[in-house]
Design an enzyme around this catalytic site. Structure first.
Site, PDB file in Angstrom:
ATOM      1  N   GLU A 128      -3.974   1.645  -3.003  1.00  0.00           N
ATOM      2  CA  GLU A 128      -4.133   3.065  -2.680  1.00  0.00           C
ATOM      3  C   GLU A 128      -3.243   3.919  -3.581  1.00  0.00           C
ATOM      4  OE1 GLU A 128      -5.289   5.678   1.253  1.00  0.00           O
ATOM      5  OE2 GLU A 128      -4.039   3.907   1.548  1.00  0.00           O
TER       6      GLU A 128
ATOM      7  N   TYR B 228      -7.685  -3.860  -2.138  1.00  0.00           N
ATOM      8  CA  TYR B 228      -7.636  -2.796  -1.137  1.00  0.00           C
ATOM      9  C   TYR B 228      -8.994  -2.779  -0.449  1.00  0.00           C
ATOM     10  CZ  TYR B 228      -7.258   1.881   0.910  1.00  0.00           C
ATOM     11  OH  TYR B 228      -7.252   2.941   1.786  1.00  0.00           O
TER      12      TYR B 228
ATOM     13  N   ASP C 120       3.141   4.873   4.789  1.00  0.00           N
ATOM     14  CA  ASP C 120       2.845   4.472   6.160  1.00  0.00           C
ATOM     15  C   ASP C 120       2.712   2.949   6.280  1.00  0.00           C
ATOM     16  OD1 ASP C 120       0.522   4.635   4.635  1.00  0.00           O
ATOM     17  OD2 ASP C 120      -0.726   5.446   6.243  1.00  0.00           O
ATOM     18  N   HIS C 121       2.689   2.262   5.136  1.00  0.00           N
ATOM     19  CA  HIS C 121       2.768   0.807   5.083  1.00  0.00           C
ATOM     20  C   HIS C 121       4.149   0.409   4.574  1.00  0.00           C
ATOM     21  CE1 HIS C 121      -1.735  -0.045   5.114  1.00  0.00           C
ATOM     22  NE2 HIS C 121      -1.698   1.259   4.867  1.00  0.00           N
TER      23      HIS C 121
ATOM     24  N   ASN D  61      -7.045  -4.333   5.662  1.00  0.00           N
ATOM     25  CA  ASN D  61      -7.638  -3.475   6.689  1.00  0.00           C
ATOM     26  C   ASN D  61      -8.231  -4.250   7.863  1.00  0.00           C
ATOM     27  OD1 ASN D  61      -7.439  -0.588   6.640  1.00  0.00           O
ATOM     28  ND2 ASN D  61      -8.390  -0.614   4.611  1.00  0.00           N
TER      29      ASN D  61
ATOM     30  N   ASN E 272       0.876  -1.171   0.000  1.00  0.00           N
ATOM     31  CA  ASN E 272       0.000   0.000   0.000  1.00  0.00           C
ATOM     32  C   ASN E 272       0.913   1.221   0.000  1.00  0.00           C
ATOM     33  OD1 ASN E 272      -1.450   2.330   0.824  1.00  0.00           O
ATOM     34  ND2 ASN E 272      -3.040   1.068   1.739  1.00  0.00           N
TER      35      ASN E 272
ATOM     36  N   ASP F 173      -3.755  -4.592   1.246  1.00  0.00           N
ATOM     37  CA  ASP F 173      -4.160  -3.980   2.504  1.00  0.00           C
ATOM     38  C   ASP F 173      -5.584  -4.451   2.767  1.00  0.00           C
ATOM     39  OD1 ASP F 173      -4.985  -2.414   4.581  1.00  0.00           O
ATOM     40  OD2 ASP F 173      -4.580  -0.496   3.614  1.00  0.00           O
TER      41      ASP F 173
END
Length: 252
Positions: free
Chosen positions: A35, A105, A241-242, A146, A7, A144
């Site tokens: 993303e 995603y 951030d991933h 989530n 991601n 991702d």
């Protein structure tokens, strides 16, 4: 065969943070991203030796996925064929001779869980989709997703118990997905390994303190277990951030 998922939290921003260097260093056979946050024509990536497949969200600067592959697929499908899900660019499926490869995603349930009901619908429909494919040939899906599945997959499990990505409902849906015939490949190799995460909030210096979540996965049909070679989480790689996650698998 080396498979990578990442991601990138905006591919245009990632490119300015050395994405292409990481891409070349990882040297994957199939490289999936989530993303992308872009529309067609906003970025041209020069990736010699790779076929590129992009799925863009209708909404500008939002969601989106892509797959870069050295191996040309037999067919490509964008979305899962369910209209309510197929406007956010969240899914690409490549068909190969011996397996399906999916980048996903998964929708975030968001603050105050305002999208949790929709997320439950997505989880049910996605499980149905991958199980339909698995009736034909094995499936590998990544991305991702989530959800931090178990307490071992998140640094602060108690304080995040009802947070998006760690609700009982989301975790139970992931359990149900695995029970339908799939393997969380990282846990297959490292069932008890703690402190290994793939996402850290930009707030409170979370990455510096390794206060993270493992929400990026490679999941494979159980029938592929004897072909799995290793799974890795590249928390040494920055730019989002991933961090990237990897699956090594013998699919020759």
């Amino acid at each position: 065969m080396k498979l990578i998922s990442w991601n990138v939290n905006g591919i245009r921003a990632a490119v300015t943070h050395d994405f292409l260097t990481s891409f070349k260093t990882l040297n994957a056979d199939i490289f999936c991203i989530q993303e992308t946050k872009m529309q067609e024509g906003q970025l041209e990536l020069d990736l010699p030796g790779y076929y590129q497949y992009w799925n863009y969200a209708d909404r500008k600067g939002y969601s989106g996925t892509a797959i870069f592959t050295k191996i040309k697929p037999l067919s490509v499908k964008y979305g899962m064929g369910v209209d309510v899900h197929d406007h956010e660019g969240r899914l690409i499926t490549l068909e190969y001779e011996g397996f399906y490869m999916i980048t996903s995603y998964t929708p975030n349930s968001q603050t105050k869980l305002k999208r949790l009901d929709y997320r439950m619908t997505w989880d049910d429909d996605f499980r149905h989709y991958v199980n339909q494919l698995a009736e034909t040939k094995p499936v590998i899906f990544c991305g991702d997703l989530n959800v931090a599945h178990e307490a071992i997959d998140i640094k602060n499990d108690k304080s995040n118990h009802h947070s998006a990505g760690f609700t009982d409902e989301e975790r139970e849906k992931f359990t149900e997905l695995l029970a339908s015939g799939f393997t969380d490949t990282f846990r297959y190799f490292y069932p008890d390994k703690e402190g290994i995460y793939s996402w850290w909030s930009y707030r409170f210096h979370a990455r510096d303190h390794n206060a993270g979540w493992r929400i990026d996965y490679f999941v494979a049909s159980n029938s592929l277990q004897d072909k799995l070679q290793d799974a890795k989480i590249h928390n040494e790689i920055f730019g989002s951030d991933h961090c990237p996650v990897e699956l090594d698998v013998d699919l020759k």
